[in-house]
Scaffold this motif. Structure first.
Motif, PDB file in Angstrom:
ATOM      1  N   GLN A 313      34.299  42.844  42.731  1.00 20.18           N
ATOM      2  CA  GLN A 313      35.192  43.972  41.199  1.00 20.18           C
ATOM      3  C   GLN A 313      36.034  42.424  41.658  1.00 20.18           C
ATOM      4  O   GLN A 313      37.166  41.981  40.779  1.00 20.18           O
ATOM      5  CB  GLN A 313      36.530  44.948  41.837  1.00 20.18           C
ATOM      6  N   LEU A 314      36.801  41.696  42.504  1.00 18.35           N
ATOM      7  CA  LEU A 314      37.358  40.443  42.898  1.00 18.35           C
ATOM      8  C   LEU A 314      36.770  39.177  42.291  1.00 18.35           C
ATOM      9  O   LEU A 314      37.981  38.575  41.909  1.00 18.35           O
ATOM     10  CB  LEU A 314      38.187  40.224  43.770  1.00 18.35           C
ATOM     11  N   GLY A 315      35.986  38.890  41.942  1.00 17.79           N
ATOM     12  CA  GLY A 315      35.237  38.197  41.759  1.00 17.79           C
ATOM     13  C   GLY A 315      34.261  38.134  40.642  1.00 17.79           C
ATOM     14  O   GLY A 315      35.027  37.055  39.138  1.00 17.79           O
ATOM     15  N   LYS A 316      34.865  39.011  39.715  1.00 19.06           N
ATOM     16  CA  LYS A 316      34.916  39.567  38.113  1.00 19.06           C
ATOM     17  C   LYS A 316      36.213  39.178  37.668  1.00 19.06           C
ATOM     18  O   LYS A 316      35.998  38.816  36.508  1.00 19.06           O
ATOM     19  CB  LYS A 316      33.958  41.217  37.710  1.00 19.06           C
ATOM     20  N   ARG A 317      37.209  39.628  38.286  1.00 17.04           N
ATOM     21  CA  ARG A 317      38.343  39.011  38.067  1.00 17.04           C
ATOM     22  C   ARG A 317      38.604  37.501  38.212  1.00 17.04           C
ATOM     23  O   ARG A 317      39.497  36.943  37.304  1.00 17.04           O
ATOM     24  CB  ARG A 317      39.686  39.605  39.115  1.00 17.04           C
ATOM     25  N   LYS A 318      38.165  37.167  38.814  1.00 20.23           N
ATOM     26  CA  LYS A 318      38.831  35.612  39.141  1.00 20.23           C
ATOM     27  C   LYS A 318      37.421  34.775  37.752  1.00 20.23           C
ATOM     28  O   LYS A 318      38.121  33.950  37.522  1.00 20.23           O
ATOM     29  CB  LYS A 318      38.148  35.270  40.180  1.00 20.23           C
ATOM     30  N   ASP A 319      36.913  35.376  37.355  1.00 18.87           N
ATOM     31  CA  ASP A 319      35.602  34.741  36.233  1.00 18.87           C
ATOM     32  C   ASP A 319      36.604  34.652  35.367  1.00 18.87           C
ATOM     33  O   ASP A 319      36.524  33.965  33.919  1.00 18.87           O
ATOM     34  CB  ASP A 319      34.268  35.207  36.492  1.00 18.87           C
ATOM     35  N   ALA A 320      37.272  35.970  34.937  1.00 21.98           N
ATOM     36  CA  ALA A 320      38.013  36.485  33.797  1.00 21.98           C
ATOM     37  C   ALA A 320      39.389  35.710  33.477  1.00 21.98           C
ATOM     38  O   ALA A 320      40.341  36.358  32.626  1.00 21.98           O
ATOM     39  CB  ALA A 320      38.143  38.326  33.442  1.00 21.98           C
ATOM     40  N   GLY A 321      39.660  35.265  34.931  1.00 21.07           N
ATOM     41  CA  GLY A 321      41.485  34.857  34.970  1.00 21.07           C
ATOM     42  C   GLY A 321      41.846  35.692  34.822  1.00 21.07           C
ATOM     43  O   GLY A 321      43.269  35.539  34.579  1.00 21.07           O
ATOM     44  N   LYS A 322      41.884  37.052  36.198  1.00 20.80           N
ATOM     45  CA  LYS A 322      42.822  37.937  36.373  1.00 20.80           C
ATOM     46  C   LYS A 322      43.480  38.053  37.502  1.00 20.80           C
ATOM     47  O   LYS A 322      44.110  38.699  37.306  1.00 20.80           O
ATOM     48  CB  LYS A 322      42.492  39.221  35.373  1.00 20.80           C
ATOM     49  N   LEU A 323      42.659  37.366  38.443  1.00 16.80           N
ATOM     50  CA  LEU A 323      42.684  37.628  39.783  1.00 16.80           C
ATOM     51  C   LEU A 323      43.776  37.319  39.825  1.00 16.80           C
ATOM     52  O   LEU A 323      44.329  35.843  40.306  1.00 16.80           O
ATOM     53  CB  LEU A 323      41.912  36.452  40.297  1.00 16.80           C
ATOM     54  N   LEU A 324      44.838  37.878  40.976  1.00 14.59           N
ATOM     55  CA  LEU A 324      46.061  38.151  40.935  1.00 14.59           C
ATOM     56  C   LEU A 324      45.814  37.038  42.887  1.00 14.59           C
ATOM     57  O   LEU A 324      45.119  38.259  43.554  1.00 14.59           O
ATOM     58  CB  LEU A 324      46.471  38.637  41.050  1.00 14.59           C
ATOM     59  N   PRO A 325      46.628  36.614  43.675  1.00 14.95           N
ATOM     60  CA  PRO A 325      47.185  36.622  44.533  1.00 14.95           C
ATOM     61  C   PRO A 325      46.915  37.932  45.926  1.00 14.95           C
ATOM     62  O   PRO A 325      46.136  37.487  46.825  1.00 14.95           O
ATOM     63  CB  PRO A 325      48.583  35.356  45.242  1.00 14.95           C
ATOM     64  N   GLN A 326      47.930  38.950  45.662  1.00 15.69           N
ATOM     65  CA  GLN A 326      47.535  40.000  45.538  1.00 15.69           C
ATOM     66  C   GLN A 326      46.599  40.659  46.383  1.00 15.69           C
ATOM     67  O   GLN A 326      46.060  41.626  47.043  1.00 15.69           O
ATOM     68  CB  GLN A 326      49.026  40.834  45.046  1.00 15.69           C
ATOM     69  N   GLN A 327      45.461  40.846  45.550  1.00 19.51           N
ATOM     70  CA  GLN A 327      45.023  41.199  45.318  1.00 19.51           C
ATOM     71  C   GLN A 327      43.472  40.605  46.571  1.00 19.51           C
ATOM     72  O   GLN A 327      42.777  41.099  46.624  1.00 19.51           O
ATOM     73  CB  GLN A 327      44.512  41.632  44.303  1.00 19.51           C
ATOM     74  N   VAL A 328      44.035  39.049  45.821  1.00 17.40           N
ATOM     75  CA  VAL A 328      42.683  37.994  47.038  1.00 17.40           C
ATOM     76  C   VAL A 328      43.582  38.889  48.645  1.00 17.40           C
ATOM     77  O   VAL A 328      42.428  39.192  49.280  1.00 17.40           O
ATOM     78  CB  VAL A 328      43.069  36.868  46.904  1.00 17.40           C
ATOM     79  N   SER A 329      44.611  38.830  48.759  1.00 15.34           N
ATOM     80  CA  SER A 329      44.913  39.650  49.436  1.00 15.34           C
ATOM     81  C   SER A 329      44.579  40.769  50.391  1.00 15.34           C
ATOM     82  O   SER A 329      43.941  41.032  51.485  1.00 15.34           O
ATOM     83  CB  SER A 329      46.050  40.073  50.003  1.00 15.34           C
ATOM     84  N   PHE A 330      44.261  41.506  49.328  1.00 13.31           N
ATOM     85  CA  PHE A 330      43.827  43.381  49.807  1.00 13.31           C
ATOM     86  C   PHE A 330      42.037  42.726  50.159  1.00 13.31           C
ATOM     87  O   PHE A 330      41.895  43.565  50.813  1.00 13.31           O
ATOM     88  CB  PHE A 330      43.091  43.849  48.380  1.00 13.31           C
ATOM     89  N   GLY A 331      41.358  41.702  49.541  1.00 13.62           N
ATOM     90  CA  GLY A 331      39.966  41.200  50.011  1.00 13.62           C
ATOM     91  C   GLY A 331      40.246  40.641  51.882  1.00 13.62           C
ATOM     92  O   GLY A 331      39.193  41.338  52.077  1.00 13.62           O
ATOM     93  N   LYS A 332      41.108  40.256  51.761  1.00 14.02           N
ATOM     94  CA  LYS A 332      41.489  39.204  53.158  1.00 14.02           C
ATOM     95  C   LYS A 332      41.283  39.760  53.610  1.00 14.02           C
ATOM     96  O   LYS A 332      40.391  40.391  55.105  1.00 14.02           O
ATOM     97  CB  LYS A 332      42.363  38.368  52.225  1.00 14.02           C
ATOM     98  N   LEU A 333      42.572  41.574  53.612  1.00 13.41           N
ATOM     99  CA  LEU A 333      43.340  41.644  54.699  1.00 13.41           C
ATOM    100  C   LEU A 333      41.893  42.567  55.325  1.00 13.41           C
ATOM    101  O   LEU A 333      40.976  42.971  56.210  1.00 13.41           O
ATOM    102  CB  LEU A 333      43.942  42.590  54.374  1.00 13.41           C
ATOM    103  N   ASP A 334      41.381  43.371  54.254  1.00 12.30           N
ATOM    104  CA  ASP A 334      40.405  45.024  54.353  1.00 12.30           C
ATOM    105  C   ASP A 334      38.631  44.296  54.920  1.00 12.30           C
ATOM    106  O   ASP A 334      38.152  45.104  55.567  1.00 12.30           O
ATOM    107  CB  ASP A 334      40.290  45.839  53.148  1.00 12.30           C
ATOM    108  N   ASN A 335      38.327  42.961  54.460  1.00 11.92           N
ATOM    109  CA  ASN A 335      37.205  43.198  54.395  1.00 11.92           C
ATOM    110  C   ASN A 335      37.123  42.237  55.414  1.00 11.92           C
ATOM    111  O   ASN A 335      35.728  41.965  56.300  1.00 11.92           O
ATOM    112  CB  ASN A 335      36.169  41.451  53.487  1.00 11.92           C
ATOM    113  N   VAL A 336      37.577  41.659  56.686  1.00 15.03           N
ATOM    114  CA  VAL A 336      37.933  40.866  57.374  1.00 15.03           C
ATOM    115  C   VAL A 336      37.848  42.179  58.491  1.00 15.03           C
ATOM    116  O   VAL A 336      37.669  42.601  59.599  1.00 15.03           O
ATOM    117  CB  VAL A 336      38.640  40.279  58.105  1.00 15.03           C
ATOM    118  N   ARG A 337      39.078  42.882  58.279  1.00 10.97           N
ATOM    119  CA  ARG A 337      38.839  44.552  59.354  1.00 10.97           C
ATOM    120  C   ARG A 337      38.146  44.842  59.425  1.00 10.97           C
ATOM    121  O   ARG A 337      37.199  45.445  60.407  1.00 10.97           O
ATOM    122  CB  ARG A 337      40.390  45.090  58.816  1.00 10.97           C
ATOM    123  N   GLY A 338      37.464  44.973  58.912  1.00  8.55           N
ATOM    124  CA  GLY A 338      36.075  45.517  58.113  1.00  8.55           C
ATOM    125  C   GLY A 338      35.178  45.362  58.681  1.00  8.55           C
ATOM    126  O   GLY A 338      33.948  45.945  59.776  1.00  8.55           O
TER     127      GLY A 338
END
Length: 396
Positions: A313-338
């Motif tokens: 999901q974040l990759g698709k947003r990044k390719d669309a030019g819509k990815l926000l830093p806060q959304q990257v924080s969602f991914g980094k926080l949860d995927n590393v923890r997981g």
């Protein structure tokens, strides 16, 4: 009505069929990176990790350059110009192999190369990016200091003007690739605010002693950067940015790679457990046939697949030019923890074998302790999300 024979088959290595979302070209990226890891890295990993060395880093950089992985999401100057999802797929495979390998690629492409590509002069780009994309020159990124990690605004490294030159003094800490780098992008306080500098490794006063005695990222080069009256010409400064916007934009690029990479580490642990549980016998049958083991495997599979969906999901947003830093924080926080949860559960299924380097699990467990901290600790990403959700700043 379709027949049973026409229905897709359940794949334990892709339970949700997420690979169906990728193009044939993206699957080719996955397979190429996976083959490089299998042929050039995995046979040596246990030995490198045990010895705390990464002796083939420079050679691997050249192989990665031939594959087009270094700076692969950047345009021009010898870079592959591929999509953010392409880059994420590569990061997943690299970290499924080892976090140290993904770190080499992330620091090269998303920190050092991106800083030059986004904020450097045309001369900087022409001089460094083609060689870095080919793996002929290795870069590092000097931001973190011995006393300042999460608060880069308090950095003590300074750059002062001396005639037409700049003179840098300071220390940087926990710098991946530092001891093997041909060039360092170093951030320093100036009278104008924080500025970035392109520092060739052979510059007098610059040194990069390797950090030893690590229990994590052992198959990775980690260094201190020492800058003692490092004199640079006026054009060494990155001309297109002043302030923390420069380094933070680079960190956001690297964090995106971690969102995918951490999924790879968790996936590697899960695959090791499934293979082990279907062959290891206790009480007269494979341990995968017991309910408690299956419950752990199910939980691990759900965690890994949720992480892949979040990364995509974040990759698709990044390719669309819509990815926000806060959304990257969602991914980094949860995927590393997981990934950490998966690794710890996987170790329990393997029993005593879980601490052996014959299996990847304990190596991933240790590495993920570093991944949790670098490019923003879990606390920093939680506060970033909290501020975005409430509109209130809890950092100070």
């Amino acid at each position: 009505m379709s027949s049973r024979a026409d229905r897709p088959q359940f794949d334990p290595r892709d339970p949700l069929g997420i690979d169906d979302e990728f193009t044939p070209e993206q699957l080719a990226v996955r397979d190429s990176v996976r083959a490089l890891c299998r042929d050039h890295v995995q046979p040596h990993l246990a030995d490198w990790f045990e010895r705390g060395e990464f002796p083939q880093a420079a050679e691997l950089a050249r192989e990665l350059g031939k594959l087009g992985v270094l700076g692969m999401h950047l345009e021009g100057y010898g870079c592959a110009g591929m999509s953010a999802v392409d880059y994420g797929i590569a990061c997943e495979e690299l970290e499924a192999c080892d976090s140290g390998l993904r770190s080499l690629v992330s620091v090269q492409g998303s920190l050092a190369m991106f800083a030059i590509w986004r904020w450097g002069s045309e001369e900087h780009k022409q001089e460094w990016l083609p060689r870095m994309a080919a793996g002929e020159a290795i870069g590092c990124f000097g931001l973190t200091e011995p006393d300042h990690g999460s608060d880069p605004s308090s950095m003590r490294t300074v750059a002062r003007r001396d005639g037409a030159d700049w003179v840098l003094n300071g220390r940087k800490m926990w710098i991946t690739n530092g001891s093997i780098a041909s060039v360092a992008v170093v951030w320093a306080q100036t009278d104008e605010g924080v500025r970035g500098f392109v520092v060739p490794a052979g510059t007098p006063g610059f040194s990069a002693p390797e950090i030893k005695h690590k229990m994590s990222l052992r198959a990775s080069v980690t260094s201190e950067l020492v800058l003692d009256d490092v004199r640079l010409p006026a054009d060494a400064v990155l001309p297109e940015v002043t302030g923390l916007r420069g380094p933070l934009s680079c960190l956001n690029e690297a964090r995106y790679g971690i969102v995918w990479g951490s999924v790879g580490a968790g996936r590697s642990c899960l695959e090791a457990v499934v293979d082990y549980a279907t062959t290891r016998e206790q009480f007269g049958k494979p341990i995968g046939g017991f309910q408690l083991t299956q419950s752990k495997i199910a939980d691990m599979a759900v965690r890994v697949q949720n992480g892949r969906l979040l990364a995509l999901q974040l990759g698709k947003r990044k390719d669309a030019g819509k990815l926000l830093p806060q959304q990257v924080s969602f991914g980094k926080l949860d995927n590393v923890r997981g990934a950490m949860e998966v690794a710890r559960s996987a170790r329990t299924v393997l029993g005593a074998n879980g601490i052996s380097l014959e299996y990847p699990v304990i190596r991933h467990m240790n590495n993920l302790e570093s991944v949790l901290t670098y490019e923003g600790t879990g606390e920093m990403h939680a506060l970033t999300i909290g501020q975005a959700m409430t509109g209130l700043n809890a950092f100070r």
